[in-house]
Design an enzyme around this catalytic site. Sequence first.
Site, PDB file in Angstrom:
ATOM      1  N   GLU A  32     -16.962  -1.640   5.936  1.00 40.69           N
ATOM      2  CA  GLU A  32     -16.855  -2.995   7.134  1.00 40.69           C
ATOM      3  C   GLU A  32     -15.562  -3.413   7.552  1.00 40.69           C
ATOM      4  O   GLU A  32     -15.256  -4.859   6.655  1.00 40.69           O
ATOM      5  CB  GLU A  32     -18.048  -2.934   6.804  1.00 40.69           C
ATOM      6  CG  GLU A  32     -18.422  -4.256   8.334  1.00 40.69           C
ATOM      7  CD  GLU A  32     -18.141  -6.007   8.612  1.00 40.69           C
ATOM      8  OE1 GLU A  32     -17.948  -5.774   9.805  1.00 40.69           O
ATOM      9  OE2 GLU A  32     -18.759  -6.155   7.162  1.00 40.69           O
ATOM     10  N   GLN A  35       0.720  -1.371  -0.416  1.00 41.69           N
ATOM     11  CA  GLN A  35      -0.074   0.351  -0.020  1.00 41.69           C
ATOM     12  C   GLN A  35       0.738   0.995  -0.306  1.00 41.69           C
ATOM     13  O   GLN A  35       1.893   0.964   0.659  1.00 41.69           O
ATOM     14  CB  GLN A  35      -1.209  -0.199   1.207  1.00 41.69           C
ATOM     15  CG  GLN A  35      -1.728   1.322   1.414  1.00 41.69           C
ATOM     16  CD  GLN A  35      -2.593   1.398   2.648  1.00 41.69           C
ATOM     17  OE1 GLN A  35      -2.196   1.608   3.671  1.00 41.69           O
ATOM     18  NE2 GLN A  35      -3.677   1.525   2.546  1.00 41.69           N
ATOM     19  N   GLY A  36       0.781   1.811  -1.170  1.00 39.35           N
ATOM     20  CA  GLY A  36       1.026   3.171  -0.664  1.00 39.35           C
ATOM     21  C   GLY A  36       0.132   4.447  -0.455  1.00 39.35           C
ATOM     22  O   GLY A  36      -0.319   5.235  -1.361  1.00 39.35           O
ATOM     23  N   TYR A  37       0.124   4.686   1.075  1.00 38.10           N
ATOM     24  CA  TYR A  37      -0.909   5.262   1.072  1.00 38.10           C
ATOM     25  C   TYR A  37      -0.412   6.791   1.821  1.00 38.10           C
ATOM     26  O   TYR A  37       0.019   8.345   1.303  1.00 38.10           O
ATOM     27  CB  TYR A  37      -1.529   5.203   1.922  1.00 38.10           C
ATOM     28  CG  TYR A  37      -3.014   4.927   1.346  1.00 38.10           C
ATOM     29  CD1 TYR A  37      -3.273   4.109   0.844  1.00 38.10           C
ATOM     30  CD2 TYR A  37      -4.331   5.015   1.806  1.00 38.10           C
ATOM     31  CE1 TYR A  37      -4.125   3.624  -0.545  1.00 38.10           C
ATOM     32  CE2 TYR A  37      -5.256   3.874   1.603  1.00 38.10           C
ATOM     33  CZ  TYR A  37      -5.985   3.754   0.486  1.00 38.10           C
ATOM     34  OH  TYR A  37      -6.963   3.283  -0.130  1.00 38.10           O
ATOM     35  N   SER A  38       0.355   6.554   2.740  1.00 36.34           N
ATOM     36  CA  SER A  38       1.365   7.865   4.048  1.00 36.34           C
ATOM     37  C   SER A  38       2.734   7.976   3.003  1.00 36.34           C
ATOM     38  O   SER A  38       2.791   7.657   2.571  1.00 36.34           O
ATOM     39  CB  SER A  38       1.209   7.180   5.349  1.00 36.34           C
ATOM     40  OG  SER A  38       0.604   6.187   5.845  1.00 36.34           O
ATOM     41  N   SER A  78      -5.395   6.668  13.298  1.00 34.22           N
ATOM     42  CA  SER A  78      -5.110   6.547  14.886  1.00 34.22           C
ATOM     43  C   SER A  78      -5.802   6.995  15.717  1.00 34.22           C
ATOM     44  O   SER A  78      -6.776   6.824  15.107  1.00 34.22           O
ATOM     45  CB  SER A  78      -3.560   8.012  15.157  1.00 34.22           C
ATOM     46  OG  SER A  78      -4.404   9.061  14.467  1.00 34.22           O
ATOM     47  N   ASN A  79      -6.259   6.311  17.265  1.00 38.29           N
ATOM     48  CA  ASN A  79      -7.425   6.411  18.077  1.00 38.29           C
ATOM     49  C   ASN A  79      -7.809   8.010  17.842  1.00 38.29           C
ATOM     50  O   ASN A  79      -8.940   8.076  18.205  1.00 38.29           O
ATOM     51  CB  ASN A  79      -6.805   5.881  19.568  1.00 38.29           C
ATOM     52  CG  ASN A  79      -7.192   4.424  18.828  1.00 38.29           C
ATOM     53  OD1 ASN A  79      -7.014   3.918  17.682  1.00 38.29           O
ATOM     54  ND2 ASN A  79      -7.171   3.815  20.310  1.00 38.29           N
ATOM     55  N   GLU A  80      -6.572   8.894  17.597  1.00 37.17           N
ATOM     56  CA  GLU A  80      -7.049  10.852  17.945  1.00 37.17           C
ATOM     57  C   GLU A  80      -8.154  10.193  16.490  1.00 37.17           C
ATOM     58  O   GLU A  80      -8.934  11.706  17.179  1.00 37.17           O
ATOM     59  CB  GLU A  80      -6.039  10.738  17.766  1.00 37.17           C
ATOM     60  CG  GLU A  80      -5.115  10.976  19.749  1.00 37.17           C
ATOM     61  CD  GLU A  80      -4.177   9.534  19.523  1.00 37.17           C
ATOM     62  OE1 GLU A  80      -3.522   9.130  18.218  1.00 37.17           O
ATOM     63  OE2 GLU A  80      -3.973   9.648  20.327  1.00 37.17           O
TER      64      GLU A  80
END
Lengths: 395, 395, 350, 350
Positions: A244, A126-129, A380-382
């Site tokens: 989902e 995957q090339g996202y970030s 992230s959870n944030e």
Amino acid sequence: MDLQFTKEEEDFRDEVKAFLRDNLPKDIQRKVRNNTPLDKADYENWHAIMQSRNWLGMTWPVEHGGPGWNNYQRHIVGEETALAYAPRLVAFGVAMLGPVLLKFGTEEQKADILPGILDGIDWWCQGYSEPGAGSDLASLKTRAVRDGDDYIINGQKTWTTLGQYANKIFCLVRTDAAAKAQEGISFILVDLDTPGIEMRPIKLIEGGHEVNEVFFTDVRVPVSNLVGKENEGWTIAKYLLTHERTNIAGTGFAIRDLAALKALAAKTIRNGKPLIEDPLFAKEIAETEIDLEAIRITNLRVLSESETGAASGYESSMLKIKGTVIVQRLNSLTRQALGAAAAPFPAEKLPANALTVPEDAAAAAAAYFNNRKLSIFGGSNEIQRNIIAKDLFRG
Amino acid sequence: MDLQFTKEEEDFRDEVKAFLRDNLPKDIQRKVRNNTPLDKADYENWHAIMQSRNWLGMTWPVEHGGPGWNNYQRHIVGEETALAYAPRLVAFGVAMLGPVLLKFGTEEQKADILPGILDGIDWWCQGYSEPGAGSDLASLKTRAVRDGDDYIINGQKTWTTLGQYANKIFCLVRTDAAAKAQEGISFILVDLDTPGIEMRPIKLIEGGHEVNEVFFTDVRVPVSNLVGKENEGWTIAKYLLTHERTNIAGTGFAIRDLAALKALAAKTIRNGKPLIEDPLFAKEIAETEIDLEAIRITNLRVLSESETGAASGYESSMLKIKGTVIVQRLNSLTRQALGAAAAPFPAEKLPANALTVPEDAAAAAAAYFNNRKLSIFGGSNEIQRNIIAKDLFRG
Amino acid sequence: MDFNLSEDRRMLSDTLRRYLTEQYDIETRNKAAYEAPFYVPEKYIEMADLGVIGAFVTEDQGGFGGQGFDITTVFEELGRAICPEPMLASLMSVRLLADLGQDAMVEDIIGGSKRPALAVFEPEAGERLADITASFANGKLTGRKSVVYGAPNADVILVAARADGKIGLYLTETAETIDYAMIDGGGAAEVILDNTAAVCLAEDSEAALEAAFDAGRLALCAEAVGAMDVLLAMTVDFMKQRQQFGRPIAVFQALQHRVVDMAIEIEQCRSITVLAASHLASDQRAKYVAMAKNLIGRTSVKLSEEVIQLHGGIGMTWEYPGAHYAKRLTMIDHQLGDALIQLHKVMHAA
Amino acid sequence: MDFNLSEDRRMLSDTLRRYLTEQYDIETRNKAAYEAPFYVPEKYIEMADLGVIGAFVTEDQGGFGGQGFDITTVFEELGRAICPEPMLASLMSVRLLADLGQDAMVEDIIGGSKRPALAVFEPEAGERLADITASFANGKLTGRKSVVYGAPNADVILVAARADGKIGLYLTETAETIDYAMIDGGGAAEVILDNTAAVCLAEDSEAALEAAFDAGRLALCAEAVGAMDVLLAMTVDFMKQRQQFGRPIAVFQALQHRVVDMAIEIEQCRSITVLAASHLASDQRAKYVAMAKNLIGRTSVKLSEEVIQLHGGIGMTWEYPGAHYAKRLTMIDHQLGDALIQLHKVMHAA
């Protein structure tokens, strides 16, 4: 109100259990149990075994080689494979690109690409970030400029998990520099053999190599590798993010790790008695077990809702946050249970006779550090809290 | 490095202890111990007793009738009075208006007003907060419009503590409606007998009456009641907020309440044995005790620094946050220790033979709810975190 | 009341900070921490020359310190650099040896020419002296010691072992070790005692060992405070520079408040460490050291988790120095008894 | 798998919600909750007419429910209105009486014409059946019962007392009570048994009492979930309206994230309550009910504290409805064994 699985579902669970008992290679299982990193062949082997029953394409319809499971079946498989210490499937092809192509791909793309995912010919990553685009993914800067029938890609991707084993990558790239953040982004497929691509390892906190940086310098990719329309890649990214994901709460892993923690605490002596008899440690275990029982039901509630409608972003964010917190707490308790014996590094390189640390717990500290990623990656959870807040405070 | 008080300071502590032993009325002490609300006479009585030794004006210099104490002495008095279950002094005259006048008041104002604070003739209360101006105090709307030698005040103040006993109030009012938030505010003294003032009680969550709303309708106040310059009231408000407040961490109360909690837990039977022997409850006590030992030293570190320089806003914010968290945790544990017996309301109205709840713990739940205020008033803990963040992330 | 370091300690602190800043940047540190012998022998000797080890014992014993605040002064600086030199082993060992009047060896250790380790706890047992099974008889030690800090490359190993029902202290120079790096850097070893020649230093050392461990715990607390200070500053700097959503992440209030809560807890850790240091020679030593190590343990693990989270992926990388601080702070809780063990001591002391 | 209420329960839930919305606004509630007899007898009978009490026992026993989900359906609605009617006492009592075949009395209770309370625990002892000292002999009860929910104005009181070493269940209509409002509203009493006439319902009721209390605990969990839902919604509304620094405080991220964490925990509470309800008739009842009551206790106290804090001064006032929800949620943890007691049960069940 009925919290029971149906007879058919329980039969299915038995079938999965039997399959795992008969087919999960013992050496792979042992590596998973001991938190030893798997090598490429281990993953390929396991994918092939799952595919031998047409079980690899978990979310895929039968006509494309998937098992055609419903949510409950996928949940059961997720739980049982975790409990059996089977490897996690490498998600990028099977659980990400596959569904994307099924929804957004052309017939030709489906025919060309889907089989390679299932038969193991292609390993996708995957090339996202990007270095400057993590939580704020839409600020990505990697550019794809149209040149005849090609795009020319320049830029840098990062956190590319298991990229060192991959031969293909799907990327989010900016195809319209003038458009507002999310509007000029496209979803494109790239062969990693294309000239101009360099992959460099990132060493993680615990010393492992599972993520990479990918550098693109004048990388030429045919326009036909675009999935969906130009500048509409964000729709695909969002689809994947809110799609989902049965296993997002990781309850199977938590159930497994809780049992292992209890076994470890029962055989660990602390203050002259088994650690599990220390009320202060037992409290931590019991509270975590209660939290786990609750998330298990929350997970089933969400599953049950999404069998009728679609699970909202709110719900998958909730499962992600609470699920990762519980798994991480179990990791932390396992690390704590080892006391001073958690120190050796890297645990797997020690001679077998070196320490009286149980083999399956020797890498507990490394696993704890590595799993801090759970609350960071995949949003992230944030970011998940922001998503829920937006929903809660809307209007 | 030397954590000991000097011989002189220890002697002073003995003197304070002896004074409290000999002079603190038993009925008042008992009310404080039992969390029974004090009435007006109790406060006046206690102020008079403290003033009998010139100890009331804790921060005041000798020439104005104060004891001329240094930080350590004030700290010792704060700690010992708390430990002895003496009442808190009513701060508004002694600890707030007094220091303000000493710094910003005219000689005439000092001569006129300071004696009345010490001799108990005047009971001052505070008119700062408004319904729309709490954490965001600078958004206050109460207006004072110049009319000849008077101001005419219109508006509403709230959270006026013990206003029902007061005859005077000091207020922040807006004297320049055009100026930016903090710039058009003035600090003014008002006689509560002035026509146009109405005070209404606010009943608090636990049922007590200690705060009030004050309504001002065309209240005429002489210009000479202004303290400092017109439109420079914010400077005074800030002075009070960042003014070194010896007792802000409340360690004396925490030490006292921890001892009471231990005694309660030792005589409370739970699961067939004293609650204090339950490791899960003992853990809570022990952790709180450790936190308390730490804040006690942090407090002394800040005191020691402020004997040479001024304590920063950062430090008093830190003491406020951690100090209130600890006291509130002790309140919560005391409430918990009572189990089902925490239920009766209002505890003091029950016949003495009604319940086998220790008299000094009967109002524990009410005290717990009432003390939720500690993290809200005087700048909520969230505002304190903002202050610290500003300092941490500056530049 | 005075919370300032004395002139001498201030000088030691400044000297050591300068030395570590110049000689122990993070690349040097990481190389030393993970390659055998897991420290740098020349640097160890240079630090001994600076007086680091002399600070661990009193003038009477040949040093120039020996008080709680001498220990915290040194270890706070070591913590700021997460220095992997095996000073914890040296601290505990040299204090034991000095108390036993082993003046010649103490002198060698202070000078850095001899380096000791202390082997007490064993696999398959908790970290209590009562659980020790290694034994001494006829000049030979038998048993197994695990996670012996600083044992790789040590010149002498002090071993706690049983003889005649008592736990005594024995010295060996010939024990076999299985060396390894620790996950947070620095060396430890499994020590194999198989009829290993040793001499008896003391026949009954239980109280002395408890005192030495408490000195070690105090050192770990101070080390943690130093590391926390640096890690907090790194985190604040990172947050001011890291841009997301067009702004530095330092402006996000939810993150700010979490950093503030950590900053407050670090001050609490500093305070409780000062308190424990002031009690190192008092009869309340065990209680206050346990309190300090408990609070340090609670805070350092939580801080590490928060810091990694606030950095996102970057906090997970080997390349980022903060990750090594976070690892060290987490693993400090595993040394000489974690927060839970300390809490039990506090509960029983109350 | 199906997480929807059955048609019957959905109807009961809707009816009850409509009734409470119309008949039990917060002013009515506060008046009833704090003025003797601390509930409204006419409303109690109206609620009985709606089928509230009938839902507590099975058809065989003269009701039309009796399962875990019947109890949670009713109490979740009561919680949404923080209704002070003494339904907890009625629930536990009617289930005990129904199991003992007291059909006539059960019928009266279901209809609302007779109202029971259950007196078990005593001052100066923990909340364990083993600690009961009240005794029955020669048709008379002797002892003291404390914090008996719903005792003010009750028609009959069921009393747990010892005779011949066993804990039996006795019924009295003449016990003296010292009545009081609870701090979170509703009535309780001290029950004085001084040679008080009583009849024996059962000689050995330990297991039956434990089952009745577990039904009560489940009810409290569901009540808490209902109250939490409403309190969260009130808090969100407040934050959207309350302006500070020129903006609604709902925009402050530090506050948002705290509300989100609470919202997640409320869903966890809902889930564990569903799980406990599903086990009310299983042999795992005690464990799952203890798990649920523990999580509810942990969450409800924390939620109450957070909600008051997020409201600032307004959350501290009697006038603000949310304050009463926060009080009720805190005090729920004090009823029938708090989070700590439940955790011990879970630890021992494991």
